[in-house]
Design a protein around this motif. Structure first.
Motif, mmCIF file in Angstrom:
data_model
loop_
_atom_site.group_PDB
_atom_site.id
_atom_site.type_symbol
_atom_site.label_atom_id
_atom_site.label_comp_id
_atom_site.label_asym_id
_atom_site.label_seq_id
_atom_site.Cartn_x
_atom_site.Cartn_y
_atom_site.Cartn_z
ATOM 1 N N TYR A 1 0.846 -1.192 0.000
ATOM 2 C CA TYR A 1 0.000 0.000 0.000
ATOM 3 C C TYR A 1 0.881 1.242 0.000
ATOM 4 N N VAL A 2 0.565 2.157 -0.914
ATOM 5 C CA VAL A 2 1.288 3.419 -1.013
ATOM 6 C C VAL A 2 0.389 4.505 -0.435
ATOM 7 N N HIS A 3 0.842 5.133 0.639
ATOM 8 C CA HIS A 3 0.095 6.190 1.322
ATOM 9 C C HIS A 3 0.627 7.536 0.857
ATOM 10 N N PHE A 4 -0.270 8.362 0.309
ATOM 11 C CA PHE A 4 0.077 9.699 -0.180
ATOM 12 C C PHE A 4 -0.405 10.730 0.836
ATOM 13 N N PHE A 5 0.523 11.564 1.310
ATOM 14 C CA PHE A 5 0.234 12.587 2.313
ATOM 15 C C PHE A 5 0.463 13.978 1.719
ATOM 16 N N PRO A 6 -0.060 15.032 2.385
ATOM 17 C CA PRO A 6 0.207 16.398 1.916
ATOM 18 C C PRO A 6 1.715 16.667 1.822
ATOM 19 N N ASN A 7 2.047 17.660 1.029
ATOM 20 C CA ASN A 7 3.434 18.091 0.833
ATOM 21 C C ASN A 7 4.306 16.991 0.218
ATOM 22 N N ASP A 8 3.670 16.136 -0.597
ATOM 23 C CA ASP A 8 4.376 15.085 -1.343
ATOM 24 C C ASP A 8 5.118 14.084 -0.469
ATOM 25 N N ARG A 9 4.614 13.875 0.737
ATOM 26 C CA ARG A 9 5.181 12.817 1.575
ATOM 27 C C ARG A 9 4.515 11.498 1.195
ATOM 28 N N ILE A 10 5.306 10.436 1.145
ATOM 29 C CA ILE A 10 4.807 9.111 0.774
ATOM 30 C C ILE A 10 5.363 8.089 1.757
ATOM 31 N N ARG A 11 4.491 7.191 2.207
ATOM 32 C CA ARG A 11 4.906 6.051 3.022
ATOM 33 C C ARG A 11 4.436 4.777 2.328
ATOM 34 N N VAL A 12 5.266 3.750 2.366
ATOM 35 C CA VAL A 12 4.967 2.489 1.701
ATOM 36 C C VAL A 12 5.007 1.379 2.737
#
Length: 161
Positions: free
Chosen positions: A121-132
């Motif tokens: 799962y790729v989590h997209f957050f504000p300010n182009d932060r990404i957690r996988v």
């Protein structure tokens, strides 16, 4: 006409079944040190995620503060997590009320440690932060490693199942 329909259905089925092998992956690979993980998006932003990809594997997007099941095949991951494991993410968070594309690429996004095989799962957050993350639990599941997105403009409540 019925025979034509059956032939088309068979051809389409073969195309679907070969989706992973077309990207160099095989769901029948004898190498048990890796597994094939489907990918899914989780959008924590107020923008519509139109589309994204992990490496060469593309997937549909998700609405603002929403998610989709991991249904696009496949990325190949080691069965045993390895420190320093990263993936490259390309994504399009639409801007100007969905009128304009906003394609971006993040190289070397860390995959968070996992202890069992699952979906990616790729989590997209504000300010182009990404957690996988890798998880057997879907994005709204209580065992998913990152809480489900909360729309600050709506009444809050537990959306986990």
């Amino acid at each position: 006409m019925n025979r034509t329909f059956c032939n088309l259905a068979a051809a389409f089925s073969m195309l679907l079944l070969s989706a992973c092998t077309g990207s160099g992956l095989s769901t029948r690979d004898a190498d048990t040190t890796y597994f094939n993980a489907s990918i899914g998006p989780v959008n924590h932003t107020d923008q519509y995620l139109y589309m994204f990809s992990v490496g060469k594997t593309s997937s549909v997007g998700a609405s603002a503060y929403g998610s989709r099941n991991a249904g696009s095949c496949c990325v190949r991951l080691p069965v045993v997590y390895r420190p320093g494991l990263t993936v490259d993410i390309t994504y399009n968070l639409l801007i100007n009320d969905g009128k304009d594309d906003n394609w971006k690429t993040k190289i070397g996004v860390p995959v968070e440690p996992y202890t069992e095989s699952g979906d990616l799962y790729v989590h997209f957050f504000p300010n182009d932060r990404i957690r996988v993350v890798v998880s057997l639990s879907g994005a709204s599941g209580s065992k998913h490693p990152i809480p489900y997105p909360v729309n600050p403009n709506q009444e809050r409540g537990d959306v986990r199942k």
